[in-house]
Design a protein around this motif. Structure first.
Motif, PDB file in Angstrom:
ATOM      1  N   ILE A 202       1.167  -1.426  -0.074  1.00  0.00           N
ATOM      2  CA  ILE A 202       0.087   0.319   0.047  1.00  0.00           C
ATOM      3  C   ILE A 202       0.907   0.886  -0.214  1.00  0.00           C
ATOM      4  O   ILE A 202       1.922   1.831   1.395  1.00  0.00           O
ATOM      5  N   GLN A 203       0.548   2.123  -0.711  1.00  0.00           N
ATOM      6  CA  GLN A 203       1.733   3.723  -1.005  1.00  0.00           C
ATOM      7  C   GLN A 203       1.156   4.596  -0.468  1.00  0.00           C
ATOM      8  O   GLN A 203      -0.211   4.962  -0.574  1.00  0.00           O
ATOM      9  N   THR A 204       1.374   4.292   1.184  1.00  0.00           N
ATOM     10  CA  THR A 204       1.047   5.162   2.502  1.00  0.00           C
ATOM     11  C   THR A 204       2.161   5.651   2.735  1.00  0.00           C
ATOM     12  O   THR A 204       3.604   4.401   3.257  1.00  0.00           O
ATOM     13  N   LYS A 205       2.245   7.378   3.395  1.00  0.00           N
ATOM     14  CA  LYS A 205       3.353   6.964   4.998  1.00  0.00           C
ATOM     15  C   LYS A 205       2.825   6.714   5.648  1.00  0.00           C
ATOM     16  O   LYS A 205       3.548   7.187   6.580  1.00  0.00           O
ATOM     17  N   HIS A 206       1.245   7.015   5.871  1.00  0.00           N
ATOM     18  CA  HIS A 206       0.903   6.250   7.068  1.00  0.00           C
ATOM     19  C   HIS A 206       1.163   4.853   8.259  1.00  0.00           C
ATOM     20  O   HIS A 206      -0.183   4.564   8.049  1.00  0.00           O
ATOM     21  N   THR A 207       2.298   4.930   8.430  1.00  0.00           N
ATOM     22  CA  THR A 207       2.916   4.178   8.838  1.00  0.00           C
ATOM     23  C   THR A 207       3.436   3.433   9.917  1.00  0.00           C
ATOM     24  O   THR A 207       3.638   2.798  10.785  1.00  0.00           O
ATOM     25  N   HIS A 208       3.189   4.381  11.012  1.00  0.00           N
ATOM     26  CA  HIS A 208       3.680   4.831  12.128  1.00  0.00           C
ATOM     27  C   HIS A 208       2.663   3.365  12.945  1.00  0.00           C
ATOM     28  O   HIS A 208       1.779   3.286  13.356  1.00  0.00           O
ATOM     29  N   GLY A 209       3.589   2.670  14.123  1.00  0.00           N
ATOM     30  CA  GLY A 209       3.214   1.750  14.484  1.00  0.00           C
ATOM     31  C   GLY A 209       2.728   0.705  14.421  1.00  0.00           C
ATOM     32  O   GLY A 209       2.367  -0.683  14.770  1.00  0.00           O
ATOM     33  N   THR A 210       3.029   0.746  13.492  1.00  0.00           N
ATOM     34  CA  THR A 210       2.744  -0.977  12.064  1.00  0.00           C
ATOM     35  C   THR A 210       3.617  -2.248  13.311  1.00  0.00           C
ATOM     36  O   THR A 210       2.727  -3.060  13.065  1.00  0.00           O
ATOM     37  N   GLY A 211       5.212  -2.139  13.415  1.00  0.00           N
ATOM     38  CA  GLY A 211       5.573  -3.367  13.492  1.00  0.00           C
ATOM     39  C   GLY A 211       4.991  -3.173  15.303  1.00  0.00           C
ATOM     40  O   GLY A 211       4.667  -5.184  15.890  1.00  0.00           O
ATOM     41  N   CYS A 212       4.487  -2.810  16.325  1.00  0.00           N
ATOM     42  CA  CYS A 212       3.637  -2.939  17.658  1.00  0.00           C
ATOM     43  C   CYS A 212       3.078  -3.499  17.159  1.00  0.00           C
ATOM     44  O   CYS A 212       2.471  -4.445  18.006  1.00  0.00           O
ATOM     45  N   THR A 213       1.864  -3.003  16.416  1.00  0.00           N
ATOM     46  CA  THR A 213       0.578  -3.505  15.985  1.00  0.00           C
ATOM     47  C   THR A 213       0.504  -4.955  15.911  1.00  0.00           C
ATOM     48  O   THR A 213      -0.315  -5.582  16.184  1.00  0.00           O
ATOM     49  N   PHE A 214       1.221  -5.198  14.706  1.00  0.00           N
ATOM     50  CA  PHE A 214       1.663  -6.567  14.235  1.00  0.00           C
ATOM     51  C   PHE A 214       1.526  -6.974  15.281  1.00  0.00           C
ATOM     52  O   PHE A 214       0.923  -8.259  15.504  1.00  0.00           O
ATOM     53  N   SER A 215       2.825  -7.512  16.119  1.00  0.00           N
ATOM     54  CA  SER A 215       3.288  -8.245  17.190  1.00  0.00           C
ATOM     55  C   SER A 215       1.955  -8.513  19.058  1.00  0.00           C
ATOM     56  O   SER A 215       1.726  -9.082  18.951  1.00  0.00           O
ATOM     57  N   ALA A 216       1.443  -7.194  17.941  1.00  0.00           N
ATOM     58  CA  ALA A 216       0.019  -7.084  19.443  1.00  0.00           C
ATOM     59  C   ALA A 216      -0.753  -8.040  19.030  1.00  0.00           C
ATOM     60  O   ALA A 216      -1.240  -8.687  19.873  1.00  0.00           O
ATOM     61  N   ALA A 217      -1.282  -7.650  17.745  1.00  0.00           N
ATOM     62  CA  ALA A 217      -2.165  -8.828  17.237  1.00  0.00           C
ATOM     63  C   ALA A 217      -1.278 -10.167  17.285  1.00  0.00           C
ATOM     64  O   ALA A 217      -2.290 -11.371  17.608  1.00  0.00           O
ATOM     65  N   LEU A 218      -0.585 -10.680  17.357  1.00  0.00           N
ATOM     66  CA  LEU A 218       0.476 -11.384  17.500  1.00  0.00           C
ATOM     67  C   LEU A 218      -0.267 -12.818  18.893  1.00  0.00           C
ATOM     68  O   LEU A 218      -0.575 -13.250  19.169  1.00  0.00           O
ATOM     69  N   ALA A 219       0.598 -11.353  19.718  1.00  0.00           N
ATOM     70  CA  ALA A 219       0.220 -11.425  20.766  1.00  0.00           C
ATOM     71  C   ALA A 219      -1.165 -12.429  21.610  1.00  0.00           C
ATOM     72  O   ALA A 219      -1.453 -13.040  22.378  1.00  0.00           O
ATOM     73  N   ALA A 220      -2.071 -10.903  21.218  1.00  0.00           N
ATOM     74  CA  ALA A 220      -3.688 -11.766  21.303  1.00  0.00           C
ATOM     75  C   ALA A 220      -3.822 -12.856  21.083  1.00  0.00           C
ATOM     76  O   ALA A 220      -4.654 -13.387  21.830  1.00  0.00           O
ATOM     77  N   GLU A 221      -3.740 -13.525  19.545  1.00  0.00           N
ATOM     78  CA  GLU A 221      -4.258 -14.563  19.197  1.00  0.00           C
ATOM     79  C   GLU A 221      -3.456 -15.197  19.715  1.00  0.00           C
ATOM     80  O   GLU A 221      -4.257 -16.799  20.008  1.00  0.00           O
ATOM     81  N   PHE A 222      -2.258 -15.607  20.178  1.00  0.00           N
ATOM     82  CA  PHE A 222      -2.080 -16.247  20.787  1.00  0.00           C
ATOM     83  C   PHE A 222      -2.683 -16.551  22.317  1.00  0.00           C
ATOM     84  O   PHE A 222      -2.458 -18.017  22.874  1.00  0.00           O
ATOM     85  N   ALA A 223      -3.043 -15.301  23.036  1.00  0.00           N
ATOM     86  CA  ALA A 223      -3.510 -15.603  23.702  1.00  0.00           C
ATOM     87  C   ALA A 223      -4.580 -16.120  24.394  1.00  0.00           C
ATOM     88  O   ALA A 223      -4.761 -16.912  25.018  1.00  0.00           O
ATOM     89  N   LYS A 224      -4.992 -16.221  23.014  1.00  0.00           N
ATOM     90  CA  LYS A 224      -6.299 -17.071  22.780  1.00  0.00           C
ATOM     91  C   LYS A 224      -6.433 -18.366  22.111  1.00  0.00           C
ATOM     92  O   LYS A 224      -7.631 -19.257  21.970  1.00  0.00           O
ATOM     93  N   GLY A 225      -4.946 -18.896  22.364  1.00  0.00           N
ATOM     94  CA  GLY A 225      -4.721 -20.292  21.987  1.00  0.00           C
ATOM     95  C   GLY A 225      -4.382 -20.948  20.810  1.00  0.00           C
ATOM     96  O   GLY A 225      -4.745 -21.668  19.772  1.00  0.00           O
ATOM     97  N   LYS A 226      -5.055 -19.804  19.356  1.00  0.00           N
ATOM     98  CA  LYS A 226      -4.452 -19.678  18.022  1.00  0.00           C
ATOM     99  C   LYS A 226      -3.076 -20.681  18.019  1.00  0.00           C
ATOM    100  O   LYS A 226      -2.259 -20.011  18.414  1.00  0.00           O
ATOM    101  N   SER A 227      -3.193 -20.932  16.642  1.00  0.00           N
ATOM    102  CA  SER A 227      -1.810 -21.588  16.059  1.00  0.00           C
ATOM    103  C   SER A 227      -1.139 -20.797  15.480  1.00  0.00           C
ATOM    104  O   SER A 227      -1.654 -19.488  15.256  1.00  0.00           O
ATOM    105  N   ILE A 228      -0.005 -20.585  15.183  1.00  0.00           N
ATOM    106  CA  ILE A 228       0.902 -20.110  14.077  1.00  0.00           C
ATOM    107  C   ILE A 228       0.514 -19.023  13.049  1.00  0.00           C
ATOM    108  O   ILE A 228       0.260 -18.665  13.219  1.00  0.00           O
TER     109      ILE A 228
END
Length: 274
Positions: A202-228
């Motif tokens: 996606i061609q945009t400059k509005h990408t601040h916090g993408t890494g934090c958000t992505f890893s937080a989403a992974l942690a949330a799903e792991f907490a719910k017992g989801k597979s990798i």
């Protein structure tokens, strides 16, 4: 409701760090707790100042959370220095917190250093061996592995080197890749299992916090017992929606839209296993 802990820095601009993590947890229906390691003065234009939280207070925050909450997953972000890293690692072991996602935050969008150089060795030695998943972007993966990434082969070599730290898995994010049309996120684990998710760039400059958000989403799903595989797909869809449906806030690198995942149809990902 599953309870998740983020251990990271505060972003006064609201787009990254603790603020991004809590928003992500809320959107994915887990309860977020937090330990703040540093307070940054920043906005979409860059980081103005970084003030580390006294280590005694970090210890008390960790104790307060650990003594009261049933933490199902932990995500770490900006840890700033070696003392903080060791303190966090000790608490993770003390409370036997499982499902640890380590986002090795090293450099801000504008180039400001968010991890002291001497802390890198402490990160590799003390924290990565406890990790279920490490989520570096390409520059961070290069720094952790000592290998320059310029194709699929070197990307895998870098992942294999990072896995030598003892982490169960590594997911190298592809946002810094050279392909103008697509991004690829690459996962590799200790058993040689791998997965790649490709999505349109996606061609945009509005990408601040993408890494934090992505890893937080992974942690949330792991907490719910989801597979990798399940967690990876959800996190990828979450961040893709957040980037695509931009809020257009700020004069610089604006934040992503954390509420987009609920309100817009999800994009299909090209998913394949090596």
């Amino acid at each position: 409701m599953k309870q998740v802990l983020t251990i990271a820095g505060s972003d006064s601009g609201g787009g990254a760090g603790i603020q991004a993590d809590i928003k992500t947890f809320q959107e994915l229906d887990v309860f977020g707790t937090s330990v703040i390691t540093a307070v940054t003065a920043q906005n979409t234009r860059g980081v103005i100042d970084v003030a580390p939280v006294p280590i005694e207070n970090i210890e008390k925050q960790l104790q307060a959370v650990g003594d009261d909450f049933d933490i199902a997953a932990v995500k770490t972000g900006m840890l700033f220095d070696a003392v903080t890293i060791r303190t966090v690692a000790d608490s993770i072991k003390h409370y036997n917190w499982q499902r640890l996602v380590v986002d090795p935050v090293m450099i801000a969008k504008g180039g400001a250093s968010l991890l002291k150089e001497e802390a890198k060795d402490s990160l590799i030695k003390h924290l990565l061996p406890l990790a279920t998943l490490v989520t570096p972007n390409i520059p961070e993966a290069e720094a952790l592995s000592g290998i320059q990434i310029y194709n699929e082969q070197t990307r895998r070599m870098a992942a294999e080197q990072i896995l030598k730290s003892g982490a169960q898995g590594v997911l190298i994010k592809g946002g810094h890749g050279a392909d103008p049309d697509f991004t690829e996120d690459f996962y590799l684990d200790q058993h040689g299992g791998s997965l790649v998710l490709r999505s349109s760039r996606i061609q945009t400059k509005h990408t601040h916090g993408t890494g934090c958000t992505f890893s937080a989403a992974l942690a949330a799903e792991f907490a719910k017992g989801k597979s990798i595989e399940e967690a990876f797909l959800t996190a990828k869809q979450f961040i893709q929606s957040a980037i695509e449906h931009s809020l257009n806030i700020g004069a610089g690198h604006g934040p992503t839209n954390h509420s987009a995942y609920r309100h817009y149809a999800q994009k299909e990902m090209i998913r394949y296993v090596h």
